[in-house]
Design an enzyme around this catalytic site. Sequence first.
Site, PDB file in Angstrom:
ATOM      1  CD  GLU A 214      -3.030  -0.709  -0.050  1.00  0.00           C
ATOM      2  OE1 GLU A 214      -3.130   0.468  -0.482  1.00  0.00           O
ATOM      3  OE2 GLU A 214      -3.654  -1.658  -0.543  1.00  0.00           O
TER       4      GLU A 214
ATOM      5  CE1 TYR B   3      -6.791   3.054  -0.295  1.00  0.00           C
ATOM      6  CE2 TYR B   3      -4.457   3.439   0.161  1.00  0.00           C
ATOM      7  CZ  TYR B   3      -5.465   2.741  -0.497  1.00  0.00           C
ATOM      8  OH  TYR B   3      -5.133   1.706  -1.333  1.00  0.00           O
TER       9      TYR B   3
ATOM     10  CG  ASP C 276      -7.751   4.745  -3.976  1.00  0.00           C
ATOM     11  OD1 ASP C 276      -8.956   4.782  -4.329  1.00  0.00           O
ATOM     12  OD2 ASP C 276      -6.919   3.976  -4.483  1.00  0.00           O
TER      13      ASP C 276
END
Length: 348
Positions: A33, A116, A134
């Site tokens: 991520e 997020y 996002d």
Amino acid sequence: MHVQQELINWYHAIKRDLPWRHTTDAYTIWLSEIILQQTRVEQGLPYYQRFLEKYPTVIDFAAAPEDDILKLWQGLGYYSRGRNMLKTAKQVQEEYNGVFPTSYDQLIKLKGIGEYTAAAISSFSANEARAVLDGNVYRVLSRYLGISQPIDSTTGKKIFRQAADDFLNEKDPAAHNQAMMELGALVCKPKNPACGTCPIRMGCYAFLHNAAGSFPVKAKKIKVKERFFNYFLFEDENGRILMNKRSDNDIWANMYDLPLIETTHQLSMDELIALPEVVEIFGKKLIITKSSPIIKHVLTHQHLYVRFVVLKQKPLTMHPNWVFIEVENLKKIALPKVIFIFLDNFLN
């Protein structure tokens, strides 16, 4: 059929085979991520693989020197991500005994992890019912629901947060979040969206009103700062290159570049070598063996105009952050991309 289920069915049928989708390990998911923030999958994938190979656990990551992390990160940009990752890993080591947390409430307290990322890790590792937001999801929601509030406004962010939570498939949040991001990446793209292949187009406001280009709405335009970098390269009689260790309060923090004179505007070579700070460092009679054309180097909020000047004489005055480094050791230190390319061409 429920629109969210249609979306998940579509995702399972067409999803890209990406390595972090085959695990529920929170550390591995965190790694992917952070690397993929502001980065295309095809660019980030080799970095993900290299990091996981060198640091297979968060304990390994926490023990790494910052210079090693920055060197491995070289070329990926947004270097603060790498520095923050090291702080996160050390925090996990100290506060969670090296076991990466999976709950949103714990994740959100870690350095460098925002809403997020906390939602992504908690949903993908523990199937926690947290909706991710996002850029891809903002775009899908704004077009599907016809939300005209700017995504970068305080009101807009609240509206989108509520919309994402309301739209979430709480029975399968992990697949739902992956599907929303995949839809934004592959179909509901910023330009030329492939609306004809969208599995939920018949309920989409933008598709039904032929208005995909109008969403999402943004209120602010990014202000771009222009900076003018004049780099000086000096190679001593032993073939060592004079390098500069950058501070931690500007771009490329704690990385290495060359001795630098930054100016407020573009100067001619005569104007540059006549500057008092240049004269103080190198003297009045510079012997220039080579100078590069101006190179424009684009960052998100800054445009750098970079020139390289190769000198014969060594500096009269040494800056505390300057150090001579053997050519063979340059590959061991973290260099900004523009410096790496220049030195690679200069030395080969």
